[in-house]
Scaffold this active site. Structure first.
Site, PDB file in Angstrom:
ATOM      1  CE  LYS A  90      -4.072   2.262   0.174  1.00 15.50           C
ATOM      2  NZ  LYS A  90      -3.395   2.645  -0.771  1.00 15.50           N
ATOM      3  CD  GLN A 111       3.434   4.397   2.009  1.00 14.28           C
ATOM      4  OE1 GLN A 111       3.718   5.486   1.439  1.00 14.28           O
ATOM      5  NE2 GLN A 111       2.175   5.116   2.687  1.00 14.28           N
ATOM      6  CE  LYS A 114       3.942   7.022   5.716  1.00 15.37           C
ATOM      7  NZ  LYS A 114       3.967   7.851   4.174  1.00 15.37           N
ATOM      8  CE  LYS A 126       5.086   7.313  -2.346  1.00 16.40           C
ATOM      9  NZ  LYS A 126       3.635   8.089  -0.693  1.00 16.40           N
ATOM     10  N   GLY A 165      -2.489   8.328  -4.116  1.00 17.10           N
ATOM     11  CA  GLY A 165      -2.218   9.075  -4.959  1.00 17.10           C
ATOM     12  C   GLY A 165      -0.650   9.921  -3.698  1.00 17.10           C
ATOM     13  CG  ASP A 166       3.305  10.894  -3.056  1.00  9.38           C
ATOM     14  OD1 ASP A 166       3.108  10.689  -1.878  1.00  9.38           O
ATOM     15  OD2 ASP A 166       4.302  11.623  -3.253  1.00  9.38           O
ATOM     16  CB  THR A 210      -2.211  13.581   5.019  1.00 10.65           C
ATOM     17  OG1 THR A 210      -2.401  12.473   3.719  1.00 10.65           O
ATOM     18  CG2 THR A 210      -0.244  13.857   4.999  1.00 10.65           C
ATOM     19  CG  ASN A 241      -4.889  16.942  -0.037  1.00 10.09           C
ATOM     20  OD1 ASN A 241      -5.854  17.342  -0.556  1.00 10.09           O
ATOM     21  ND2 ASN A 241      -4.283  15.525   0.093  1.00 10.09           N
ATOM     22  CB  SER A 380      -5.182   4.720   1.883  1.00  3.67           C
ATOM     23  OG  SER A 380      -5.466   5.997   1.057  1.00  3.67           O
TER      24      SER A 380
HETATM   25  N1  GLU Z   1       1.257   9.320  -0.551  1.00  2.00           N
HETATM   26  C1  GLU Z   1       1.049   9.004   0.657  1.00  2.00           C
HETATM   27  C2  GLU Z   1       1.792   8.422   1.357  1.00  2.00           C
HETATM   28  O1  GLU Z   1       3.145   8.736   1.372  1.00  2.00           O
HETATM   29  C3  GLU Z   1      -0.135   8.372   0.863  1.00  2.00           C
HETATM   30  C4  GLU Z   1      -0.654   6.114   0.094  1.00  2.00           C
HETATM   31  C5  GLU Z   1      -2.208   5.759   0.550  1.00  2.00           C
HETATM   32  O2  GLU Z   1      -2.596   6.595   0.961  1.00  2.00           O
HETATM   33  O3  GLU Z   1      -1.545   4.690   0.225  1.00  2.00           O
HETATM   34  O4  GLU Z   1       1.437   8.098   2.466  1.00  2.00           O
END
Ligand code: GLU
Length: 448
Positions: A90, A111, A114, A126, A165-166, A210, A241, A380
């Site tokens: 994810k 990630q 996190k 990612k 998204g990112d 976020t 955002n 998410s």
């Molecule tokens: N891009 C965001 C992050 O850095 C969200 C990733 C997501 O929602 O999967 O965590």
């Protein structure tokens, strides 16, 4: 430092000397988890650390698209499935000119920990492309997204890998990506992507998550100091955002963002970016890819300056929300000199390791991005739950869960630091808490 940890850091440094961002994040995470490895000598036997820093797989593919004049262009796309020990991979997709393997790997590595911190069953991934969305028409964005998904769709799925998204990928792009996935596969699997529109399975509060989560985390940091957000002034970098969510929640709770920046300039709005009109204007600036903020300054009668704002004294909290490595040693010195007490990272890895050490040595209270920004991916994961249950939660329900999640992330980081006698160290705590769950899952699943 634990000998095995040091060996793995040294070998990563040598092996990936051409991937500086990735090596930086490996050093940052492994640098914190030494006491855990001391307590778990069995991890060395199964070479857990060399395994955890190596992505399970990394796809790299050609993405060809045609512009509005009929000219074809070729970009490079990536998807890194970093670690799937605790759930489907994810993480977001970043479309930006500078995207390369090092950046995708560092983001995937971050990630992983996190996502573990959210307490939800999501692995780390990612992706993205070295594609610059600036100045592209909607039709060009659509064609690029369709081409990108045509290369990616066979490797993802609601129980396999769930992109989102990112930077450069917002609701509009997710719509095009989802449309193409559905068109190619002929199935209704909306759990394959998050950050979707509300009409096809998106979650309420996801766009804000976020930024809101960052403020909920900040609340805990302030509470620990016997303080609150009421009356606090905040300087944020970025105006996308994430920064917008920070501005909105801060204003709801009686604080205000008084500085915001773009890559070229910054504005100082003493009244604060607090009204709906201003907040919507910020969203609109981003939507139009307008990085010159003089327009905002003129409309709302405030100052606009060239360059960066590090070192301004008339704020209580700095919150970098833009991108990686915004704060190096020079910026850190300015922050310390300004006497600002709180430094709350929001964007992924906004601070170099040297700058972190400097801020820490000088008594600045630092909160690490992988904890502070985890509410985004956390919501998410809530979107995935709603999709698999085929229902929709109310705004309140999602917001409540987000708040709980952020308080839990803060507490589990604190407890992890205390367990290893590290005191009030939110950085080490987040790394340790995130690492422990992934390491345990990997250990229990055998060697591969
Ligand atoms: N891009 C965001 C992050 O850095 C969200 C990733 C997501 O929602 O999967 O965590």
């Amino acid at each position: 430092m634990n000998e095995y940890v040091q060996e793995v850091i040294d070998s990563a440094r040598a092996k990936y000397s051409n991937q500086p961002e990735f090596v930086q994040s490996v050093q940052e995470v492994l640098g914190s988890i030494s006491p855990v490895i001391d307590a778990h000598p069995e991890y060395r036997k199964v070479d857990l650390l060399n395994r955890i820093i190596e992505p399970e797989r990394l796809f790299k593919f050609r993405v060809v698209w045609t512009d509005d004049n009929g000219q074809a262009h070729t970009n490079v796309g990536y998807r890194c499935q970093f670690n799937g020990a605790i759930g489907p991979y994810k993480g977001g997709l970043r479309f930006q000119k500078n995207v390369n393997e090092s950046i995708i790997k560092f983001l995937g590595f971050e990630q992983t920990f996190k996502n573990s911190l959210t307490g939800l069953p999501i692995g780390g991934g990612k992706g993205g492309a070295d594609f610059d969305p600036t100045g592209k028409s909607d039709a060009e964005m659509m064609r690029f997204c369709q081409s990108y998904m045509t290369a990616l769709y066979r490797y993802i799925g609601p129980d396999i890998d769930v992109p989102a998204g990112d930077m450069g990928v917002g609701g509009k792009e997710i719509g095009y990506l989802f449309g193409q996935y559905r068109r190619l596969k002929g199935v209704w699997e909306n759990g394959v992507l998050t950050g979707k529109g509300l009409s096809y399975g998106g979650s309420l509060i996801r766009p804000e998550a976020t930024g809101y989560g960052a403020i909920y985390y900040l609340n805990e940091v302030l509470r620990q100091q016997g303080d609150t957000i009421r009356g606090k002034k905040i300087a944020v970098t970025g105006f996308g955002n994430v920064a917008w969510g920070v501005m909105k929640k801060a204003s709801q709770l009686g604080g205000k963002v008084t500085y915001m920046s773009s890559p070229t300039c910054y504005i100082h709005d003493e009244e604060g970016i607090v009204t709906d009109e201003k907040l919507n204007y910020v969203l609109d600036l981003r939507r139009r890819n307008q990085i010159d903020l003089t327009e905002y300054a003129e409309k709302f009668g405030c100052e606009c300056h060239q360059g960066k704002f590090w070192g301004v004294k008339d704020v209580d909290i700095y919150m970098p929300c833009a991108t990686q490595n915004e704060v190096g040693i020079e910026e850190a010195k300015k922050i310390v000199e300004a006497g600002v007490r709180y430094y709350i990272e929001v964007s992924n890895m906004p601070t170099t390791n040297e700058a972190i050490d400097y801020l820490r040595q000088n008594g600045v209270i630092i909160a690490p991005s992988k904890a502070v920004n985890a509410g985004g991916v956390g919501v998410s994961a809530l979107e995935m739950s709603q999709n698999s249950e085929r229902l929709v939660w109310t705004e309140d329900e999602v917001d409540q869960r987000l708040q709980h999640m952020m308080v839990n992330i803060y507490r589990s980081s604190l407890e992890a630091a205390q367990e290893y006698g590290l005191g009030y160290d939110l950085i080490a705590g987040a790394n340790i808490a995130g690492f422990k769950k992934v390491a345990t899952a990997m250990y229990e699943q055998g060697i591969f």
